[in-house]
Design a protein around this motif. Structure first.
Motif, PDB file in Angstrom:
ATOM      1  N   UNK A 147      21.850   2.322 -22.449  1.00  0.00           N
ATOM      2  CA  UNK A 147      20.483   2.543 -22.917  1.00  0.00           C
ATOM      3  C   UNK A 147      19.627   2.997 -21.747  1.00  0.00           C
ATOM      4  N   UNK A 148      19.010   4.133 -21.889  1.00  0.00           N
ATOM      5  CA  UNK A 148      18.155   4.667 -20.839  1.00  0.00           C
ATOM      6  C   UNK A 148      16.874   5.229 -21.415  1.00  0.00           C
ATOM      7  N   UNK A 149      15.944   5.586 -20.535  1.00  0.00           N
ATOM      8  CA  UNK A 149      14.663   6.166 -20.940  1.00  0.00           C
ATOM      9  C   UNK A 149      14.856   7.658 -21.164  1.00  0.00           C
ATOM     10  N   UNK A 175      13.865  -3.000 -17.477  1.00  0.00           N
ATOM     11  CA  UNK A 175      13.385  -2.257 -16.325  1.00  0.00           C
ATOM     12  C   UNK A 175      12.131  -2.878 -15.755  1.00  0.00           C
ATOM     13  N   UNK A 176      11.579  -2.218 -14.774  1.00  0.00           N
ATOM     14  CA  UNK A 176      10.317  -2.674 -14.202  1.00  0.00           C
ATOM     15  C   UNK A 176       9.393  -1.487 -14.027  1.00  0.00           C
ATOM     16  N   UNK A 177       8.114  -1.761 -14.171  1.00  0.00           N
ATOM     17  CA  UNK A 177       7.075  -0.762 -13.984  1.00  0.00           C
ATOM     18  C   UNK A 177       6.337  -1.068 -12.690  1.00  0.00           C
ATOM     19  N   UNK A 187      -0.195  -2.185  -7.019  1.00  0.00           N
ATOM     20  CA  UNK A 187      -1.013  -3.310  -7.424  1.00  0.00           C
ATOM     21  C   UNK A 187      -0.274  -4.356  -8.230  1.00  0.00           C
ATOM     22  N   UNK A 188       0.798  -3.944  -8.899  1.00  0.00           N
ATOM     23  CA  UNK A 188       1.523  -4.891  -9.761  1.00  0.00           C
ATOM     24  C   UNK A 188       2.904  -4.329 -10.071  1.00  0.00           C
ATOM     25  N   UNK A 189       3.881  -5.226 -10.145  1.00  0.00           N
ATOM     26  CA  UNK A 189       5.215  -4.890 -10.629  1.00  0.00           C
ATOM     27  C   UNK A 189       5.464  -5.710 -11.887  1.00  0.00           C
ATOM     28  N   UNK A 190       5.780  -5.019 -12.959  1.00  0.00           N
ATOM     29  CA  UNK A 190       5.908  -5.690 -14.241  1.00  0.00           C
ATOM     30  C   UNK A 190       7.289  -5.426 -14.836  1.00  0.00           C
ATOM     31  N   UNK A 191       7.987  -6.492 -15.219  1.00  0.00           N
ATOM     32  CA  UNK A 191       9.279  -6.326 -15.872  1.00  0.00           C
ATOM     33  C   UNK A 191       9.079  -6.169 -17.375  1.00  0.00           C
ATOM     34  N   UNK A 216       2.286   5.377 -12.558  1.00  0.00           N
ATOM     35  CA  UNK A 216       3.317   4.420 -12.941  1.00  0.00           C
ATOM     36  C   UNK A 216       4.681   4.969 -12.542  1.00  0.00           C
ATOM     37  N   UNK A 217       5.486   4.099 -11.932  1.00  0.00           N
ATOM     38  CA  UNK A 217       6.880   4.447 -11.625  1.00  0.00           C
ATOM     39  C   UNK A 217       7.786   3.535 -12.455  1.00  0.00           C
ATOM     40  N   UNK A 218       8.786   4.128 -13.085  1.00  0.00           N
ATOM     41  CA  UNK A 218       9.701   3.390 -13.966  1.00  0.00           C
ATOM     42  C   UNK A 218      11.042   3.241 -13.275  1.00  0.00           C
ATOM     43  N   UNK A 219      11.522   2.014 -13.202  1.00  0.00           N
ATOM     44  CA  UNK A 219      12.825   1.747 -12.579  1.00  0.00           C
ATOM     45  C   UNK A 219      13.678   0.905 -13.519  1.00  0.00           C
ATOM     46  N   UNK A 220      14.916   1.335 -13.794  1.00  0.00           N
ATOM     47  CA  UNK A 220      15.809   0.510 -14.607  1.00  0.00           C
ATOM     48  C   UNK A 220      16.360  -0.665 -13.803  1.00  0.00           C
ATOM     49  N   UNK A 221      16.648  -1.751 -14.486  1.00  0.00           N
ATOM     50  CA  UNK A 221      17.282  -2.903 -13.845  1.00  0.00           C
ATOM     51  C   UNK A 221      18.777  -2.944 -14.103  1.00  0.00           C
ATOM     52  N   UNK A 222      19.270  -1.993 -14.917  1.00  0.00           N
ATOM     53  CA  UNK A 222      20.690  -1.928 -15.241  1.00  0.00           C
ATOM     54  C   UNK A 222      21.291  -0.726 -14.547  1.00  0.00           C
TER      55      UNK A 222
END
Length: 227
Positions: A147-149, A175-177, A187-191, A216-222
């Motif tokens: 599953x990906x964006x 993922x995390x934003x 300013x914030x990292x949000x899962x 916003x930067x999008x990073x997957x955790x998988x």
């Protein structure tokens, strides 16, 4: 992953309020890998009403629409396929007030890689249709989701992600934003976590953003999955 299935199961309930005080099913989700012919699963029905309740149990398949909502497949071909792979015993019964009854679901044949079936439980009576559903997410192997964006869009304070599952099994995206202000400072990292995505399907995920967010930067955790 089980905690994400509750919302999925709830979508399958029709006219839920009248039945809620009278009948419950447990579990609402049955998920299993490496399923084999002859394997059995137990479903518990509990009646909390004041009168005997006659029930009929039947099969359907289920899928997802582009928004990620569950769609029951109750056409003759889908029902025939489900009935050819799964059987429930008994399929019709009477449950007394305060009684708990266990029904057995048996895999007739493992002629599938992935099977997404719904056991529908409804009272035998006239009036508006009312039923509960137990979801079966079964696989005969250990296929993995991917599953990906596939796309994302920001509109005002909302970030909308489109998640696509190109794998061979159901799964979710985690993922995390990384939220940056106008000065480019983090300013914030949000899962964040999506709901269930069936193989070959997409669903949306909307995230509300604080007003100060500029980028916003999008990073997957998988591993192996990206925006």
């Amino acid at each position: 992953m089980r905690r994400l299935f509750w919302g999925l199961a709830a979508v399958l309930l029709v006219s839920w309020v009248p039945l809620q005080a009278k009948l419950s099913v447990s579990p609402v989700i049955i998920e299993a890998e490496q399923v084999k012919a002859g394997q059995s699963f137990a479903v518990l029905l509990r009646q909390e009403g004041q009168k005997p309740l006659e029930l009929e149990l039947s099969w359907a398949l289920f899928d997802q629409d582009p928004a990620g909502s569950v769609v029951l497949l109750e056409d003759p071909d889908s029902v025939k396929r489900a009935e050819g792979l799964l059987a429930v015993e008994p399929s019709r019964l009477v449950v007394q007030p305060g009684e708990s009854v266990e029904v057995a679901v048996r895999v007739l044949q493992a002629a599938f890689q992935q099977l997404y079936a719904a056991l529908l439980v409804r009272p035998v009576r006239s009036g508006p249709p009312t039923r509960l559903a137990v979801l079966f997410l079964l696989s005969t192997g250990q296929q993995r989701p991917r599953v990906g964006v596939a796309a994302w869009e920001r509109s005002g304070k909302a970030l909308t992600l489109t998640l696509e599952n190109s794998g061979l099994s159901h799964g979710l995206w985690e993922g995390e934003l990384l939220l940056f202000d106008a000065a480019g400072q983090l300013g914030e990292t949000r899962q964040v976590q999506s709901g269930l995505v069936l193989p070959g399907r997409c669903r949306g995920l909307e995230v509300s953003l604080p007003g100060w967010v500029e980028n916003v930067e999008i990073r997957p955790l998988q591993l192996g999955e990206g925006p």
